[in-house]
Write a protein that holds these residues in place. Structure first.
Motif, PDB file in Angstrom:
ATOM      1  N   SER A 339      25.499 -43.104  15.356  1.00  0.00           N
ATOM      2  CA  SER A 339      25.015 -41.818  14.842  1.00  0.00           C
ATOM      3  C   SER A 339      23.527 -41.878  14.543  1.00  0.00           C
ATOM      4  O   SER A 339      23.026 -42.842  13.957  1.00  0.00           O
ATOM      5  N   THR A 340      22.806 -40.826  14.935  1.00  0.00           N
ATOM      6  CA  THR A 340      21.371 -40.707  14.633  1.00  0.00           C
ATOM      7  C   THR A 340      21.098 -39.466  13.772  1.00  0.00           C
ATOM      8  O   THR A 340      19.982 -38.945  13.743  1.00  0.00           O
ATOM      9  N   GLU A 341      22.134 -39.016  13.081  1.00  0.00           N
ATOM     10  CA  GLU A 341      21.974 -37.882  12.190  1.00  0.00           C
ATOM     11  C   GLU A 341      21.054 -38.264  11.031  1.00  0.00           C
ATOM     12  O   GLU A 341      20.945 -39.436  10.663  1.00  0.00           O
ATOM     13  N   PRO A 342      20.354 -37.297  10.424  1.00  0.00           N
ATOM     14  CA  PRO A 342      19.448 -37.615   9.296  1.00  0.00           C
ATOM     15  C   PRO A 342      20.138 -38.377   8.174  1.00  0.00           C
ATOM     16  O   PRO A 342      19.564 -39.298   7.593  1.00  0.00           O
ATOM     17  N   ALA A 343      21.397 -38.013   7.871  1.00  0.00           N
ATOM     18  CA  ALA A 343      22.105 -38.706   6.797  1.00  0.00           C
ATOM     19  C   ALA A 343      22.356 -40.165   7.155  1.00  0.00           C
ATOM     20  O   ALA A 343      22.269 -41.056   6.295  1.00  0.00           O
ATOM     21  N   ALA A 344      22.656 -40.441   8.448  1.00  0.00           N
ATOM     22  CA  ALA A 344      22.879 -41.827   8.876  1.00  0.00           C
ATOM     23  C   ALA A 344      21.590 -42.633   8.767  1.00  0.00           C
ATOM     24  O   ALA A 344      21.594 -43.797   8.336  1.00  0.00           O
ATOM     25  N   LEU A 345      20.467 -42.025   9.135  1.00  0.00           N
ATOM     26  CA  LEU A 345      19.185 -42.730   9.042  1.00  0.00           C
ATOM     27  C   LEU A 345      18.792 -42.961   7.578  1.00  0.00           C
ATOM     28  O   LEU A 345      18.203 -43.991   7.236  1.00  0.00           O
ATOM     29  N   ALA A 360      12.551 -49.123   6.525  1.00  0.00           N
ATOM     30  CA  ALA A 360      12.968 -48.061   5.605  1.00  0.00           C
ATOM     31  C   ALA A 360      11.981 -46.902   5.665  1.00  0.00           C
ATOM     32  O   ALA A 360      12.371 -45.731   5.726  1.00  0.00           O
ATOM     33  N   ASP A 361      10.682 -47.234   5.669  1.00  0.00           N
ATOM     34  CA  ASP A 361       9.665 -46.186   5.731  1.00  0.00           C
ATOM     35  C   ASP A 361       9.697 -45.473   7.061  1.00  0.00           C
ATOM     36  O   ASP A 361       9.505 -44.256   7.136  1.00  0.00           O
ATOM     37  N   GLU A 362       9.970 -46.225   8.149  1.00  0.00           N
ATOM     38  CA  GLU A 362      10.032 -45.607   9.477  1.00  0.00           C
ATOM     39  C   GLU A 362      11.166 -44.588   9.541  1.00  0.00           C
ATOM     40  O   GLU A 362      11.007 -43.483  10.088  1.00  0.00           O
ATOM     41  N   ASN A 363      12.337 -44.947   8.981  1.00  0.00           N
ATOM     42  CA  ASN A 363      13.472 -44.009   8.988  1.00  0.00           C
ATOM     43  C   ASN A 363      13.160 -42.746   8.195  1.00  0.00           C
ATOM     44  O   ASN A 363      13.497 -41.624   8.606  1.00  0.00           O
ATOM     45  N   LEU A 364      12.493 -42.927   7.058  1.00  0.00           N
ATOM     46  CA  LEU A 364      12.161 -41.769   6.239  1.00  0.00           C
ATOM     47  C   LEU A 364      11.187 -40.844   6.944  1.00  0.00           C
ATOM     48  O   LEU A 364      11.262 -39.616   6.836  1.00  0.00           O
ATOM     49  N   ARG A 365      10.247 -41.430   7.680  1.00  0.00           N
ATOM     50  CA  ARG A 365       9.283 -40.608   8.421  1.00  0.00           C
ATOM     51  C   ARG A 365       9.990 -39.794   9.507  1.00  0.00           C
ATOM     52  O   ARG A 365       9.621 -38.655   9.783  1.00  0.00           O
ATOM     53  N   LEU A 366      11.013 -40.393  10.114  1.00  0.00           N
ATOM     54  CA  LEU A 366      11.727 -39.707  11.190  1.00  0.00           C
ATOM     55  C   LEU A 366      12.486 -38.481  10.680  1.00  0.00           C
ATOM     56  O   LEU A 366      12.665 -37.500  11.409  1.00  0.00           O
ATOM     57  N   ILE A 367      12.960 -38.550   9.447  1.00  0.00           N
ATOM     58  CA  ILE A 367      13.819 -37.466   8.937  1.00  0.00           C
ATOM     59  C   ILE A 367      13.146 -36.677   7.812  1.00  0.00           C
ATOM     60  O   ILE A 367      13.828 -35.981   7.050  1.00  0.00           O
ATOM     61  N   ARG A 368      11.823 -36.780   7.682  1.00  0.00           N
ATOM     62  CA  ARG A 368      11.175 -36.146   6.543  1.00  0.00           C
ATOM     63  C   ARG A 368      11.482 -34.647   6.461  1.00  0.00           C
ATOM     64  O   ARG A 368      11.728 -34.111   5.375  1.00  0.00           O
ATOM     65  N   SER A 369      11.495 -33.958   7.587  1.00  0.00           N
ATOM     66  CA  SER A 369      11.749 -32.511   7.567  1.00  0.00           C
ATOM     67  C   SER A 369      13.214 -32.197   7.230  1.00  0.00           C
ATOM     68  O   SER A 369      13.527 -31.107   6.740  1.00  0.00           O
ATOM     69  N   SER A 370      14.110 -33.157   7.491  1.00  0.00           N
ATOM     70  CA  SER A 370      15.546 -32.933   7.241  1.00  0.00           C
ATOM     71  C   SER A 370      16.058 -33.721   6.049  1.00  0.00           C
ATOM     72  O   SER A 370      17.268 -33.883   5.874  1.00  0.00           O
ATOM     73  N   LEU A 371      15.147 -34.214   5.229  1.00  0.00           N
ATOM     74  CA  LEU A 371      15.550 -35.080   4.128  1.00  0.00           C
ATOM     75  C   LEU A 371      16.457 -34.362   3.114  1.00  0.00           C
ATOM     76  O   LEU A 371      17.460 -34.943   2.673  1.00  0.00           O
ATOM     77  N   PRO A 372      16.167 -33.130   2.696  1.00  0.00           N
ATOM     78  CA  PRO A 372      17.091 -32.455   1.767  1.00  0.00           C
ATOM     79  C   PRO A 372      18.501 -32.330   2.316  1.00  0.00           C
ATOM     80  O   PRO A 372      19.483 -32.524   1.594  1.00  0.00           O
ATOM     81  N   HIS A 407      11.328 -30.467  -3.289  1.00  0.00           N
ATOM     82  CA  HIS A 407      12.121 -29.268  -3.537  1.00  0.00           C
ATOM     83  C   HIS A 407      13.577 -29.560  -3.188  1.00  0.00           C
ATOM     84  O   HIS A 407      13.976 -29.485  -2.029  1.00  0.00           O
ATOM     85  N   ILE A 408      14.365 -29.892  -4.204  1.00  0.00           N
ATOM     86  CA  ILE A 408      15.789 -30.171  -3.988  1.00  0.00           C
ATOM     87  C   ILE A 408      16.536 -29.884  -5.282  1.00  0.00           C
ATOM     88  O   ILE A 408      16.005 -30.070  -6.388  1.00  0.00           O
ATOM     89  N   GLU A 409      17.728 -29.397  -5.161  1.00  0.00           N
ATOM     90  CA  GLU A 409      18.549 -29.083  -6.329  1.00  0.00           C
ATOM     91  C   GLU A 409      19.199 -30.370  -6.840  1.00  0.00           C
ATOM     92  O   GLU A 409      20.112 -30.908  -6.231  1.00  0.00           O
ATOM     93  N   ARG A 410      18.752 -30.840  -7.978  1.00  0.00           N
ATOM     94  CA  ARG A 410      19.225 -32.126  -8.500  1.00  0.00           C
ATOM     95  C   ARG A 410      20.528 -31.985  -9.288  1.00  0.00           C
ATOM     96  O   ARG A 410      21.183 -32.984  -9.558  1.00  0.00           O
ATOM     97  N   ASP A 411      20.895 -30.761  -9.660  1.00  0.00           N
ATOM     98  CA  ASP A 411      22.158 -30.587 -10.379  1.00  0.00           C
ATOM     99  C   ASP A 411      23.345 -30.991  -9.529  1.00  0.00           C
ATOM    100  O   ASP A 411      24.363 -31.449 -10.051  1.00  0.00           O
TER     101      ASP A 411
END
Length: 872
Positions: A339-345, A360-372, A407-411
């Motif tokens: 799987s290469t879904e954002p959650a898997a990365l 770890a930083d490379e994976n975060l850069r790949l999914i930055r737009s889909s991080l939430p 910008h993410i809902e932490r509740d």
């Protein structure tokens, strides 16, 4: 590392067309039960399991007793209770759990025995399918959440639609010649009629039976040997005689799916796994069939029991408890191989971060737009996991991603942590409630806490209630009641201290409810001590009365100042106590005494008399009549006669020989006047016995005479309008009705003065607008009242022309002037005013004719002339 973990997780999945299923082991069972030898009832939502030896099977008794026992286990196989089965009614047909986790056992004569989750027989009235069912013997019984149907040996169907309102009814006669091949039920909430529908596999079709009739459906599909209905009642799975599995709509209008099984032998069990697949179980094989693709097979070397849930099926065997369900999309997106879904990365990035790798930083850069989105998926996947370590790692991945999201809902993260803490606690094998997160949402937290309470897991229930912010009162009260029931050997004082320590945790808790339970357990002293701590009088007083503490109940009621509570206590004590004891109890409490007197005055005259006789206190009389007792040493009589309202006549009469005691007689209006007349005459006779009461005696005599005459008038006129009216009203009514002779008779009997007679007759004639009779009456002789009543009667009737006849006859100029002004005759008014020369009268008349310019001008001239004459 993360890839290896994903492989190990995904390796447990099975693919059914395009959906993955998994079957994790939840518990290793802590029992030594052989499912093949026993009848079982498994409660949904991870509830308890009831086990009893199947008397329909020949089994070898090893080290066990020949007497059967009803054992209740939690879902992990820990024994909760064991009860010897000695219920009457014949052979045990079936057992099942209701929605409120009560165990119901159906026996051959149609009776339903109920047990709690602890195995205690419930005190509720016994349930039954009815006497007709009892005569026919039950052969099969099918339960659903809150009801049951049974099929008798005579092929008749009986139903209890709702256990909370256990009214048994008979369904329509299916007119079967032989026993049906299979039976299923569609619950009332999912049918168009709102009534339960019973499905019977008969011949090559299915019969749908309800209260109103029988309908034949699915012709040509059968013979149907097994049926299973989805939990929403929309789909039905059928296994036919030729080995086909059919999925049809609940109205049998269309076949949605068909699968040919390898064996025509009907499965032992047929169940739905959610809404997307069907499970068929034979001796050693479990087959899962979906609408598309090849089925999935699971092999078992021991018997199993399928327990359908809203989101899957629990599989119970002798050794394990498993949960077969669809793998959630969030879990698939993370753990699917490759799987290469954002959650898997993101999950992989956490693994690299733990190993201090720059990837770890490379994976975060790949999914930055889909991080939430990736964070949300990790949180959701954690909620669907039973493995605590995997939950922890998924939540860590979500937390790691949150650190890089502005910008993410932490509740959402906090709520999931709370939910998982609750679920992990109840999933512990010692509690044994293996809820999935979906089941927890459907069940809700209050119901879960209720189930924990019923399982006597009070500490866990209390902690969860506190953690999720719910009221803890229910938990503490149930614990207190259970403590009382289980502590028969503990002294009341010691037990009270133990109870108060816990009950004080909840402000406003109902001590009265706990005290009521103590009383029902035979601990009346403990109940009395507990109810003393109840702050609400509305709950305190009824309980004190029920446990026999009447004096305390009356004291609490009077202290509260609530008259309803005081009356409640009074009526209860009144019914249970001897009169003298009751009188003595209320005499010391003024509020209770006064309320009793108020009530007895209206409804219990004799009892009120007994009260005064027994007490002999003249101070009470003072409170009653408002009269002063000047000298209690001398015989005296407090006598009074008055008409309080048209409905009540209050009189006093003498009772004792030497010491005069006054009692109050209240005569309430009844349908006929004669009983009242007799009572008033009795009062007249009593008053006549003393010279001091001449006025009261005469008043009672005349009142009796008036009521007698009024009654005769009502009989004569056939109109119930006279009784209880005054003398004036009686005369006026007679004249209005044209009965002048009766009016004159009343006048003569009661010596009505001539002036009053004129006023009454004039206004009565004016009321009926008999102007000729009025004019004739005015000419009989000079009226002693003058002609003012005639003028007033005409003006009140708005008859100006009639009033003009009598105004000139008024002797007082001021009265004449005002009369002319009242009927709007300006000229006559000014003429009379000019003759009178009254300045004050002119001012009033000017105000009256302010709108009449001519009249105002004349009045001004008169006023000026009068002023000029005064100056000269």
């Amino acid at each position: 590392m993360a890839g290896a973990a994903a492989v190990s997780v995904a390796a447990e999945w099975q693919l059914l067309y395009n959906r993955y299923y998994r079957k994790p082991e939840i518990y290793t069972m802590q029992w030594t039960v052989d499912l093949s030898r026993n009848k079982l009832a498994c409660a949904p939502f991870g509830g308890p399991i009831a086990v009893i030896r199947d008397d329909a099977k020949i089994v070898q008794l090893l080290a066990e007793s020949a007497l059967r026992k009803l054992n209740i286990y939690n879902s992990a196989g820990l024994l909760i209770s064991s009860t010897r089965w000695d219920r009457p009614g014949g052979r045990l047909i079936a057992l099942a759990w209701s929605d409120d986790t009560s165990l119901l056992c159906a026996v051959q004569d149609g009776s339903l025995h109920r047990f709690s989750a602890r195995g205690d027989p419930l005190p509720d009235p016994p349930l039954s399918f009815g006497p007709e069912c009892s005569d026919q013997n039950v052969s099969e019984c099918v339960f659903w959440g809150n009801g049951a149907v049974c099929l008798t040996e005579a092929n008749q169907i009986f139903c209890i639609p709702d256990f909370k309102n256990p009214r048994a009814c008979k369904l329509a006669d299916p007119e079967l010649e032989e026993f049906p091949l299979c039976v299923a039920v569609i619950e009332p909430q999912y049918t168009m009629s709102g009534n339960v529908e019973v499905l019977l596999g008969v011949g090559d079709h299915v019969l749908v039976v309800d209260e109103d009739g029988v309908q034949q459906v699915g012709a040509g599909l059968g013979p149907v040997q097994k049926m299973a209905v989805t939990q929403n009642g929309k789909l039905i799975a059928l296994f036919t005689h030729d080995g086909r599995l059919l999925v049809v709509s609940s109205d049998f209008s269309k076949i949605l799916f068909e699968y040919n099984c390898e064996s025509a032998l009907p499965p032992e069990q047929l169940a739905w796994c959610g809404l997307h697949s069907v499970l068929l179980y034979w001796d050693d094989e479990l087959l899962m069939v979906g609408p598309y693709g090849e089925p999935v097979r699971y092999l078992y070397d021991e018997p199993i029991r399928l327990i359908p849930e809203c989101d899957g099926v629990r599989i119970l065997s002798n050794a394990t408890m498993e949960f077969l369900h669809i793998v959630p999309d969030s879990t698939v997106s993370i753990f699917k191989i490759g799987s290469t879904e954002p959650a898997a990365l993101l999950y992989d990035a956490l693994d690299h971060f733990d190993r201090r790798s720059s990837k770890a930083d490379e994976n975060l850069r790949l999914i930055r737009s889909s991080l939430p989105e990736a964070v949300e998926v990790c949180i959701d996947a954690a909620g669907h996991e039973f493995d605590v370590e995997r939950q922890h790692r998924l939540l860590r991945a979500a937390s790691y991603g949150q650190a890089f999201c502005s910008h993410i809902e932490r509740d959402r993260f906090q709520d999931m942590c709370k939910t998982l803490r609750v679920l992990n606690v109840v999933r512990n094998y010692e509690i044994g409630i293996p809820l999935s997160i979906q089941q927890y949402k459907v069940l809700t937290a209050p119901v879960l806490i209720g189930r924990l309470i019923n399982s006597y897991q009070h500490l866990v229930a209390l902690r969860i209630s506190e953690y999720v912010g719910m009221n803890q009162e229910v938990v503490v009260m149930h614990w207190a009641c259970a403590k009382i029931s289980a502590s028969l050997a503990i002294h009341d004082e010691a037990l009270l201290e133990s109870l108060l320590d816990k009950l004080k945790l909840c402000k406003g808790i109902s001590y009265a409810a706990v005290a009521a339970h103590a009383d029902s357990c035979g601990r009346r002293k403990l109940a009395a001590m507990l109810v003393e701590h109840e702050s609400r009088s509305s709950k305190q007083v009824p309980l004190l009365l029920s446990i026999g503490e009447e004096d305390s109940a009356l004291m609490k009621a009077t202290e509260s100042g609530d008259t309803d509570l005081v009356y409640l206590a009074l009526f209860h004590i009144w019914q249970k106590s001897a009169p003298l004891e009751f009188f003595g109890m209320i005499q010391a409490r003024p509020l209770a005494r006064d309320l009793f007197i108020t009530y007895a005055r209206c409804y219990k005259h004799e009892f009120l008399k007994d009260f005064f006789l027994s007490t002999g206190q003249l101070q009470v009389l003072k409170l009653l009549f408002g009269e002063a007792v000047t000298n209690s040493f001398w015989p005296s009589v407090l006598v009074q006669f008055y008409i309080n309202t048209p409905d009540f006549i209050c009189a006093t009469f003498v009772l004792e020989e030497k010491m005069w005691i006054v009692a109050k007689l209240i005569v309430k209006r009844v349908s006929t006047s004669w009983p009242r007349i007799k009572l008033i005459e009795k009062a007249h006779n009593l008053f006549a016995e003393t010279k001091e009461n001449t006025f009261e005696s005469k008043a009672a005599e005349e009142h009796a005479k008036l009521i007698r005459m009024q009654h005769e008038l009502e009989v004569t006129t056939k109109q119930a309008i006279f009784v209880d009216s005054s003398i004036n009203d009686t005369i006026r009514t007679c004249i209005v009705l044209g009965n002048h002779r009766a009016a004159m008779k009343v006048r003569t009997e009661f010596k009505v003065s001539e002036k009053r007679w004129y006023w009454l007759k004039v206004f009565a004639l004016g009321t009926i607008r008999d102007w000729d009779a009025l004019e004739k009456f005015s000419k009989e002789k000079r009226p002693p009242t003058g002609f003012r009543p005639f003028v007033e009667a005409c003006i009140d009737a708005d008859e100006k022309s009639e009033a003009v006849k009598y105004i000139p006859k008024l002797t007082d100029p001021r009265e004449r002037d005002e009369a002319y002004a009242r009927i709007g005759m300006a000229k006559e008014t000014t003429d009379v005013a000019a003759q009178g020369r009254d300045g004050e009268l002119l001012d009033r008349l000017k105000q009256t004719f302010a709108q009449n310019t001519a009249a105002s001008s004349i009045l001004d001239t008169l006023r000026d002339r009068l002023s000029f004459q005064g100056v000269s």
